[in-house]
Design a protein around this motif. Sequence first.
Motif, PDB file in Angstrom:
ATOM      1  N   GLU A   1      -0.661   5.393  -0.968  1.00 21.27           N
ATOM      2  CA  GLU A   1      -2.031   4.885  -1.136  1.00 21.27           C
ATOM      3  C   GLU A   1      -2.056   3.720  -2.119  1.00 21.27           C
ATOM      4  OE1 GLU A   1      -4.220   8.232  -2.504  1.00 21.27           O
ATOM      5  OE2 GLU A   1      -4.214   9.254  -0.548  1.00 21.27           O
ATOM      6  N   ARG A   2      -1.324   3.859  -3.218  1.00 22.61           N
ATOM      7  CA  ARG A   2      -1.292   2.787  -4.215  1.00 22.61           C
ATOM      8  C   ARG A   2      -0.705   1.503  -3.621  1.00 22.61           C
ATOM      9  NH1 ARG A   2      -1.493   3.502 -10.018  1.00 22.61           N
ATOM     10  NH2 ARG A   2      -0.489   1.454 -10.006  1.00 22.61           N
TER      11      ARG A   2
ATOM     12  N   ALA B   1       1.944  10.733  -0.286  1.00 24.36           N
ATOM     13  CA  ALA B   1       0.653  10.173   0.093  1.00 24.36           C
ATOM     14  C   ALA B   1       0.030   9.398  -1.062  1.00 24.36           C
ATOM     15  CB  ALA B   1      -0.285  11.290   0.555  1.00 24.36           C
ATOM     16  N   ARG B   2       0.105   9.929  -2.268  1.00 30.85           N
ATOM     17  CA  ARG B   2      -0.460   9.236  -3.424  1.00 30.85           C
ATOM     18  C   ARG B   2       0.272   7.919  -3.684  1.00 30.85           C
ATOM     19  NH1 ARG B   2      -3.529  10.262  -8.295  1.00 30.85           N
ATOM     20  NH2 ARG B   2      -4.044   8.257  -7.387  1.00 30.85           N
TER      21      ARG B   2
ATOM     22  N   VAL C   1      -0.478   0.579  -0.421  1.00 27.61           N
ATOM     23  CA  VAL C   1      -1.387   0.018   0.580  1.00 27.61           C
ATOM     24  C   VAL C   1      -2.503  -0.767  -0.107  1.00 27.61           C
ATOM     25  CG1 VAL C   1      -3.122   0.593   2.323  1.00 27.61           C
ATOM     26  CG2 VAL C   1      -0.886   1.721   2.374  1.00 27.61           C
ATOM     27  N   ALA C   2      -3.066  -0.194  -1.160  1.00 28.34           N
ATOM     28  CA  ALA C   2      -4.163  -0.854  -1.878  1.00 28.34           C
ATOM     29  C   ALA C   2      -3.736  -2.182  -2.482  1.00 28.34           C
ATOM     30  CB  ALA C   2      -4.691   0.069  -2.975  1.00 28.34           C
TER      31      ALA C   2
ATOM     32  N   THR D   1       5.446   5.451   6.184  1.00 31.61           N
ATOM     33  CA  THR D   1       5.549   6.800   5.631  1.00 31.61           C
ATOM     34  C   THR D   1       6.353   7.667   6.597  1.00 31.61           C
ATOM     35  OG1 THR D   1       3.438   7.442   6.645  1.00 31.61           O
ATOM     36  CG2 THR D   1       3.367   6.616   4.374  1.00 31.61           C
TER      37      THR D   1
END
Length: 433
Positions: A44-45, A40-41, A47-48, A55
């Motif tokens: 997130e990076r 998840a971490r 996607v940003a 996923t």
Amino acid sequence: MTVGGGVPPGLDALLPSTAELYLDLHRHPELSGAEERTAARFAERLVADGFRVLTGVGGHGVAAELANGDGPAVLLRAELDALPVAEETGVPYASTATAPGPDGRPVPVMHACGHDAHLACAAAAARWLAAHRDRWRGTLLVVGQPAEETLSGARAMLEDGLYDRITAPDVVLAQHTAAFPAGMVAHADGPLMAGSVTMEVVFEGDGGHAATPHLTADPLLAAAGAVTRLPAVAARETDPAERLLVTASSLRAGDTGRTGNVIATRAELRVTVRALSEAALVRGTAAVERVVRAEAASAALPPRVTVRELARSGVTRPDPGVTTAVRAAHQAAFGAARVTGWPASSATEDFPLLTGAGGHLHGRPGIRGAYWMLGSVGPTQWAAAPGSGPAEKFRGLPHNHSPRYLPSVRLTLDTGTAALVTAALAQLDPAAR
């Protein structure tokens, strides 16, 4: 910045966020197949930074894609999982995490192999490349692979349609930390890591009373005999130049909670065969099966034997052309003194499945790969290592899978990020460089 003048500008500005991600991942490691938070971490990076992100690929796998015009597709791969190791580094960010073990009891977990650094460097490289699309053309792919330590994650992602769900790569790039001076990278001129087969051998038969062993098949005795005979496969049956290793890594039998007067009805043996050629690997695997069956058959009451393959990985043999280009890019970035050679290792990886070697899984045999080693030992740790010369110090350092393995944060992340960026740029079509 700690890297040389040939490194693309702006990478030093990424260090704070890269270090934050690394320290967070180091504090919160997860075992193979359970990498939910780590994935998840990482996702997130990406996607940003504007990537299209998938996923849950083959478990907790992450796959990201960023298209930037016509050109080759280049994949950066890093691993998500950690190991069942209790950290003994003593640093403030040391892991105190635990996870359920095979018997349900908690086991300690640690990023003792550098996968946290691999992920942080891949995320930073992806961020820089996404922000500098004027420097390249093509498609950038980034994969966070689960379950590398069990050699099952690459296969699981491919069987879940990885290369049908993202653009199939032309080139796959990866790096791995190792205990040599941080700030350096190392390339092999042939095989980098061995192929391996992990086998489960089960001996089953009538147990009984310890006072009457002649009335039992005694699976434990047969398994123990096999353990003592297996080293002869490598020592006496193969050419030393083949670098074949046969290792019996675990033996389980009986119930340690019971008294010692019961002969077990079942014994389970784990064996790993490693070699630097597929031919030697095939011969070694066949020899293991022959030995365990012969050991069981030699008993007056032979136990039944079942042999099952648990995991298999091919030889990690980087593509010579891609390696030449990447090595040249690293020499231009870091200077020739910080780019060295690397001898073939008996360690193993499932990275080859993501390249043409895994064509039987994804139907694309033409994918090429490059893989290099990334130094992780800082100056203080190197100076404190016992020994007067590099060879002695290398032997005295904590290596991968040690509870004291600890990469130098700044040097490892700086160099690892720059190594990935420059390697990717060497494969992607140039724009206004």
